[in-house]
Design a protein around this motif. Structure first.
Motif, PDB file in Angstrom:
ATOM      1  N   ARG A  22      -1.553   9.518  -9.184  1.00  0.00           N
ATOM      2  CA  ARG A  22      -1.231   8.497  -9.995  1.00  0.00           C
ATOM      3  C   ARG A  22      -0.064   7.894  -9.223  1.00  0.00           C
ATOM      4  O   ARG A  22       1.024   8.798  -8.708  1.00  0.00           O
ATOM      5  N   HIS A  23       0.217   6.526  -9.109  1.00  0.00           N
ATOM      6  CA  HIS A  23       1.456   5.874  -8.712  1.00  0.00           C
ATOM      7  C   HIS A  23       2.672   6.035  -9.629  1.00  0.00           C
ATOM      8  O   HIS A  23       2.956   5.214 -10.665  1.00  0.00           O
ATOM      9  N   VAL A  24       3.406   7.451  -9.977  1.00  0.00           N
ATOM     10  CA  VAL A  24       4.460   7.542 -10.941  1.00  0.00           C
ATOM     11  C   VAL A  24       5.616   7.395  -9.997  1.00  0.00           C
ATOM     12  O   VAL A  24       5.869   8.020  -9.164  1.00  0.00           O
ATOM     13  N   ALA A  58       9.188   4.924  -3.831  1.00  0.00           N
ATOM     14  CA  ALA A  58       9.179   5.086  -5.095  1.00  0.00           C
ATOM     15  C   ALA A  58       8.176   6.131  -5.628  1.00  0.00           C
ATOM     16  O   ALA A  58       8.734   6.803  -6.812  1.00  0.00           O
ATOM     17  N   HIS A  59       7.070   6.379  -5.224  1.00  0.00           N
ATOM     18  CA  HIS A  59       6.171   7.285  -5.526  1.00  0.00           C
ATOM     19  C   HIS A  59       6.787   8.891  -5.700  1.00  0.00           C
ATOM     20  O   HIS A  59       7.330   9.206  -4.966  1.00  0.00           O
ATOM     21  N   SER A  60       6.679   9.375  -7.156  1.00  0.00           N
ATOM     22  CA  SER A  60       7.449  10.769  -7.265  1.00  0.00           C
ATOM     23  C   SER A  60       7.054  11.810  -6.301  1.00  0.00           C
ATOM     24  O   SER A  60       5.627  12.111  -6.014  1.00  0.00           O
ATOM     25  N   GLY A  80       0.694  -1.071  -0.029  1.00  0.00           N
ATOM     26  CA  GLY A  80       0.024  -0.046  -0.062  1.00  0.00           C
ATOM     27  C   GLY A  80       0.818   1.304   0.024  1.00  0.00           C
ATOM     28  O   GLY A  80       1.546   1.720   0.990  1.00  0.00           O
ATOM     29  N   CYS A  81       1.014   1.919  -1.148  1.00  0.00           N
ATOM     30  CA  CYS A  81       1.812   3.230  -1.256  1.00  0.00           C
ATOM     31  C   CYS A  81       1.190   4.316  -0.395  1.00  0.00           C
ATOM     32  O   CYS A  81       0.153   4.615  -0.864  1.00  0.00           O
ATOM     33  N   PRO A  82       1.793   4.746   0.584  1.00  0.00           N
ATOM     34  CA  PRO A  82       1.124   5.847   1.320  1.00  0.00           C
ATOM     35  C   PRO A  82       0.916   7.134   0.687  1.00  0.00           C
ATOM     36  O   PRO A  82       0.380   7.918   1.089  1.00  0.00           O
ATOM     37  N   PHE A  83       1.438   7.344  -0.642  1.00  0.00           N
ATOM     38  CA  PHE A  83       1.269   8.346  -1.383  1.00  0.00           C
ATOM     39  C   PHE A  83       0.127   8.321  -2.573  1.00  0.00           C
ATOM     40  O   PHE A  83      -0.257   9.339  -2.982  1.00  0.00           O
ATOM     41  N   ASP A  84      -0.515   7.034  -2.561  1.00  0.00           N
ATOM     42  CA  ASP A  84      -1.519   6.959  -3.645  1.00  0.00           C
ATOM     43  C   ASP A  84      -2.773   7.638  -3.002  1.00  0.00           C
ATOM     44  O   ASP A  84      -3.065   7.699  -1.914  1.00  0.00           O
ATOM     45  N   GLU A  85      -3.733   8.067  -3.923  1.00  0.00           N
ATOM     46  CA  GLU A  85      -4.934   8.512  -3.846  1.00  0.00           C
ATOM     47  C   GLU A  85      -5.711   7.189  -3.038  1.00  0.00           C
ATOM     48  O   GLU A  85      -5.682   6.343  -3.546  1.00  0.00           O
TER      49      GLU A  85
END
Ligand code: ZN
Ligand code: ZN
Ligand code: ZN
Length: 302
Positions: free
Chosen positions: A99-101, A149-151, A26-31
């Motif tokens: 977005r997960h960029v 990783a998330h920009s 679960g990327c913490p920076f994702d919407e």
């Protein structure tokens, strides 16, 4: 020191960029994952959107583990550490997209405009809170110090001007003129180290680059207020164009990018091909295995 004989290609050993398999579950920076970060301090989104909910385009949150400023976890300490650290600095994370960029190279021009808008708004807040300087930077890839990783970028609010910015100012004051203006004019005429010119901005491999493919992006006009400049978003997009070209030439390379907001503002981008060793750290000489003229040629053709 340009020493091409030390390596035929600059790439060989490198610390790597983020790959798909590095993504956390679960990327913490994702919407939709807004509760995984400290509460936001700023966001660009639709009017009336409640804080820490989906719908944002760019989101700013306190750094969970700041080098400058108080750890959010210290807020309830009875000894006043939180307030003392808060006077030294603050550190915020700017999430560039819902977005997960994974790379600056994959953001759109519109997204860079919004990132620049967020940087400007937070720099204004820092000024109002009495901080003298805001250091804006992007670390991309684990080999460049990024842990997610998330920009994203970081804004470090500083109570004093950092040493390298002061050094640039002292050189400028001693010369009695803007040296960057002179450099840009010369580079523009020679076109040996220029990678691209657009939107009133120049992207080039600077004469004294410390690492292969080091990049500098700057407005051609002498502008002193980076955070208030309408060109900041375009400058970030142009630096990202350099990253895109570098990725075509060498694959994904970790890099550090930062804004020098004092004097004639500019972005500096240093790809991390090698490690800093005794010559760099002890003597202050950077050994670069690729001449900037060669690097600019490769990037122009990529
Ligand atoms: Zn993400
Ligand atoms: Zn200038
Ligand atoms: Zn600089």
């Amino acid at each position: 020191m340009v020493a091409p004989s030390r390596a035929r290609r600059p790439g060989a050993p490198r610390a790597g960029a983020f790959e798909e398999h590095d993504d956390p579950v679960g990327c913490p920076f994702d919407e939709g994952r807004e509760s995984a970060t400290p509460p936001e301090t700023f966001a660009i989104g639709p009017p009336g959107r409640p804080p820490d909910t989906p719908g944002w385009r760019v989101r700013v949150v306190p750094n969970k583990f700041p080098a400058f400023g108080p750890w959010p976890q210290a807020r309830d300490r009875p000894d006043g550490l939180f307030a003392r650290c808060a006077a030294v600095g603050r550190q915020e994370v700017v999430v560039h997209s819902p977005r997960h960029v994974r790379s600056l190279a994959d953001l759109t021009g519109r997204e860079f405009q919004l990132v620049a808008e967020a940087w400007g708004a937070r720099a204004e807040a820092a000024r109002e809170a009495g901080f003298l300087y805001v250091h804006a930077l992007v670390n991309e890839g684990p080999g460049a110090g990024a842990s997610l990783a998330h920009s994203h970028s970081q804004l470090v609010w500083l109570a004093q001007e950092p040493p390298l910015v002061a050094q640039e100012r002292e050189i400028r004051e001693a010369a009695g003129a803007c040296l960057l203006c002179r450099v840009l004019a010369g580079e523009r005429e020679q076109r040996i180290r220029v990678v691209e010119e657009r939107d009133g901005l120049l992207l080039l491999c600077p004469f004294a680059g410390r690492q292969p493919y080091e990049l500098l992006a700057a407005p051609l006009e002498c502008e002193a207020d980076a955070f208030g400049s309408p060109l900041l978003g375009a400058a970030l997009a142009l630096a990202a164009e350099g990253v895109r070209r570098l990725r075509i030439a060498e694959g994904a390379v970790p890099f550090n990018l930062w804004l020098h907001a004092g004097g004639h503002w500019h972005l500096e981008l240093v790809p991390r091909f090698g490690v800093l060793a005794g010559i760099e750290l002890g003597a202050g000489y950077f050994v670069n295995t690729m001449a900037p003229e060669s690097a600019a040629g490769v990037l122009r053709e990529s």
